[in-house]
Design a protein around this motif. Sequence first.
Motif, PDB file in Angstrom:
ATOM      1  N   ASP A  54       4.888  11.498   0.383  1.00  0.00           N
ATOM      2  CA  ASP A  54       3.347  10.968   0.144  1.00  0.00           C
ATOM      3  C   ASP A  54       3.718  11.123   2.382  1.00  0.00           C
ATOM      4  O   ASP A  54       3.041  11.222   3.149  1.00  0.00           O
ATOM      5  CB  ASP A  54       4.064   9.749   0.893  1.00  0.00           C
ATOM      6  N   GLY A 113       1.739   6.112  -9.696  1.00  0.00           N
ATOM      7  CA  GLY A 113       1.284   7.200 -10.111  1.00  0.00           C
ATOM      8  C   GLY A 113      -0.574   7.423  -9.862  1.00  0.00           C
ATOM      9  O   GLY A 113      -1.618   7.665 -11.028  1.00  0.00           O
ATOM     10  N   ARG A 114      -1.087   6.016  -9.150  1.00  0.00           N
ATOM     11  CA  ARG A 114      -2.576   6.034  -8.893  1.00  0.00           C
ATOM     12  C   ARG A 114      -2.482   5.825  -7.490  1.00  0.00           C
ATOM     13  O   ARG A 114      -3.247   4.758  -6.737  1.00  0.00           O
ATOM     14  CB  ARG A 114      -3.497   4.730  -9.496  1.00  0.00           C
ATOM     15  N   PRO A 115      -2.449   6.851  -7.135  1.00  0.00           N
ATOM     16  CA  PRO A 115      -2.598   7.608  -5.037  1.00  0.00           C
ATOM     17  C   PRO A 115      -4.187   7.284  -4.628  1.00  0.00           C
ATOM     18  O   PRO A 115      -4.188   6.257  -3.312  1.00  0.00           O
ATOM     19  CB  PRO A 115      -1.595   8.848  -5.204  1.00  0.00           C
ATOM     20  N   CYS A 135       1.058  -1.172   0.208  1.00  0.00           N
ATOM     21  CA  CYS A 135      -0.062   0.047   0.264  1.00  0.00           C
ATOM     22  C   CYS A 135       0.823   1.024  -0.255  1.00  0.00           C
ATOM     23  O   CYS A 135      -0.203   2.925  -0.304  1.00  0.00           O
ATOM     24  CB  CYS A 135      -0.777   0.018   0.964  1.00  0.00           C
ATOM     25  N   ASN A 179       2.638   4.450  -1.439  1.00  0.00           N
ATOM     26  CA  ASN A 179       2.645   4.851  -2.304  1.00  0.00           C
ATOM     27  C   ASN A 179       3.589   5.090  -3.712  1.00  0.00           C
ATOM     28  O   ASN A 179       3.416   4.750  -4.636  1.00  0.00           O
ATOM     29  CB  ASN A 179       1.969   6.028  -2.324  1.00  0.00           C
ATOM     30  N   SER A 180       4.740   4.656  -3.035  1.00  0.00           N
ATOM     31  CA  SER A 180       5.785   4.435  -3.485  1.00  0.00           C
ATOM     32  C   SER A 180       5.651   3.623  -4.842  1.00  0.00           C
ATOM     33  O   SER A 180       6.492   3.444  -5.747  1.00  0.00           O
ATOM     34  CB  SER A 180       7.360   4.289  -3.190  1.00  0.00           C
ATOM     35  N   ARG A 195       2.282   2.855  -5.991  1.00  0.00           N
ATOM     36  CA  ARG A 195       1.254   2.764  -6.882  1.00  0.00           C
ATOM     37  C   ARG A 195       1.596   3.477  -8.013  1.00  0.00           C
ATOM     38  O   ARG A 195       0.190   3.213  -8.386  1.00  0.00           O
ATOM     39  CB  ARG A 195       0.232   3.719  -5.797  1.00  0.00           C
ATOM     40  N   THR A 231      -3.240  12.670  -3.336  1.00  0.00           N
ATOM     41  CA  THR A 231      -3.538  13.633  -5.004  1.00  0.00           C
ATOM     42  C   THR A 231      -5.090  12.356  -5.630  1.00  0.00           C
ATOM     43  O   THR A 231      -4.664  11.311  -5.394  1.00  0.00           O
ATOM     44  CB  THR A 231      -2.957  12.956  -6.417  1.00  0.00           C
ATOM     45  N   TYR A 264       5.555  13.149 -10.366  1.00  0.00           N
ATOM     46  CA  TYR A 264       5.526  12.209  -9.207  1.00  0.00           C
ATOM     47  C   TYR A 264       3.930  12.565  -8.854  1.00  0.00           C
ATOM     48  O   TYR A 264       3.177  13.739  -8.199  1.00  0.00           O
ATOM     49  CB  TYR A 264       6.007  11.992  -8.214  1.00  0.00           C
ATOM     50  N   LYS A 265       2.678  11.268  -8.338  1.00  0.00           N
ATOM     51  CA  LYS A 265       1.334  12.159  -7.871  1.00  0.00           C
ATOM     52  C   LYS A 265       1.383  11.473  -6.086  1.00  0.00           C
ATOM     53  O   LYS A 265       1.409  10.500  -5.904  1.00  0.00           O
ATOM     54  CB  LYS A 265       0.993  12.075  -8.608  1.00  0.00           C
ATOM     55  N   PRO A 266       1.829  12.564  -5.149  1.00  0.00           N
ATOM     56  CA  PRO A 266       1.777  11.864  -4.147  1.00  0.00           C
ATOM     57  C   PRO A 266       0.471  11.411  -2.941  1.00  0.00           C
ATOM     58  O   PRO A 266      -0.478  11.704  -3.702  1.00  0.00           O
ATOM     59  CB  PRO A 266       2.331  13.341  -3.254  1.00  0.00           C
ATOM     60  N   GLU A 267       0.722  11.128  -2.137  1.00  0.00           N
ATOM     61  CA  GLU A 267      -0.721  10.690  -1.633  1.00  0.00           C
ATOM     62  C   GLU A 267      -1.677  11.358  -0.990  1.00  0.00           C
ATOM     63  O   GLU A 267      -0.940  12.608  -0.771  1.00  0.00           O
ATOM     64  CB  GLU A 267       0.176   9.804   0.184  1.00  0.00           C
TER      65      GLU A 267
END
Lengths: 331, 122
Positions: free
Chosen positions: A322, A245-247, A238, A240-241, A243, B118, B113-116
Amino acid sequence: MELDVRAGLEKLAGRLGGEGAKLTEAGRLSGGASMETWAFGFEGKDGPERLILRRRSAPFDEETARSVSLATEAKLIQATGANGARVPKVRHVCDDADGLGEAYVMVRVDGETLGKKIVQDPRFDAVRPSLARQCGESLVAIHKTPPPAGLNLKTVDGVAELDRYEEVYRATGAERPILELAFQYLRKHVPTSVEPTLLHGDFRNGNIMFDPEVGVAAVLDWELAHIGDPAEDMGWICTNSWRFGRPDRPVGGFGEYADLLAGYASAGGRPIELSRVRFWQMLGSLRWGVMCLTMYLSWRDGVTKSVERPMIGRRVSETEADLVVLLEEGL
Amino acid sequence: MITHPRTEELAESVRLWIDEIRPTLDPRNAFLARVAANAMATIAREITQGPAAEAAAIAGMAGVLGQEGTYAELNSALCARIRSGELTVETPGLLAALTTMARDQIAIDQPSYKPEGTVRSE
């Protein structure tokens, strides 16, 4: 030491396929910094075989110091496979006679491991909604496997993990306020201890072979296997690194927390609370941030001169971006 | 500094050249060349966006700490006071300042980068 892997594979074809077995294909698939994967095939006396060689190409360095030997990896794959886990079939563990160094051979599993493809490729549209649940189910067979005797696997819990990564972080000399705050916050929120189980240790999108028809085909890359809190394996997938591009889809960029947890419980796993998964997820971001720092250091200190390393150092800020959100949200 | 070319333009020209030769390379070197091109792009962004990001970070940290100083001094002081437990997630303004710093830094290091957290817009 450069070693002629292709020549080694020729020899291996004869050993595994019987005298006269000829290599029909051989190519390097990926290059980690210390691990190589080769796809090869031969026409043996019992017909064609399509195999994968996994071999260590460099001695352990700091960031892989936690990893197990490849022989141990092979034993874990066999043990979890015998317990019903979806893993590749180990065909052969290499010895000195093979001249390939530390290595083992598995039967090739078809599918996709590139995280970004799993997350984006329309080929996975149909199966994608079921993947988080399948990942939960897959973990149960791993976590319920009694660790094979004599492997000396390390046991870690939340406190030990925080201690370890804080020590590594301090040794880097870097000063990053967000990482500092994450350490302090997580230390105040360590979950109550649970009965430790066997863990994959690197269970994330990128280390799982997915088939567009069936979903989880095989769990790969067992080098970080250890004993610990089963929620650790859930938190890592889980993070985010991983994921891609789909957080908005917390499980691997393809699924929801509830499906991961439900899959785990429905397959007979001891139910796990979301807050526990979130603890390990946040620790996962922190851990990846510290690992990125150490990869930069391995370049600065001349251990490796690949341009990849200092650029991975610049990925610390992704974990910080994150972490500030997770710190704001709470577990 | 001189402007014909500016430093970021030098970096950009190198990045474009790397991208041009990438298709001629073997897979491993093609991968490393992409990393190298990304490094040049990061350098260019740091040159153009870095000064404003650093000024904002200094202002944010000074506000939380109630003291003046250089970026390095304030950053060290902030780390020490978080580590000692004096500053926590409850400290007014701390998370806001850190969030600004994180966003400015990711905009330099990895703008895609799309952070947590987003929210997906489609």
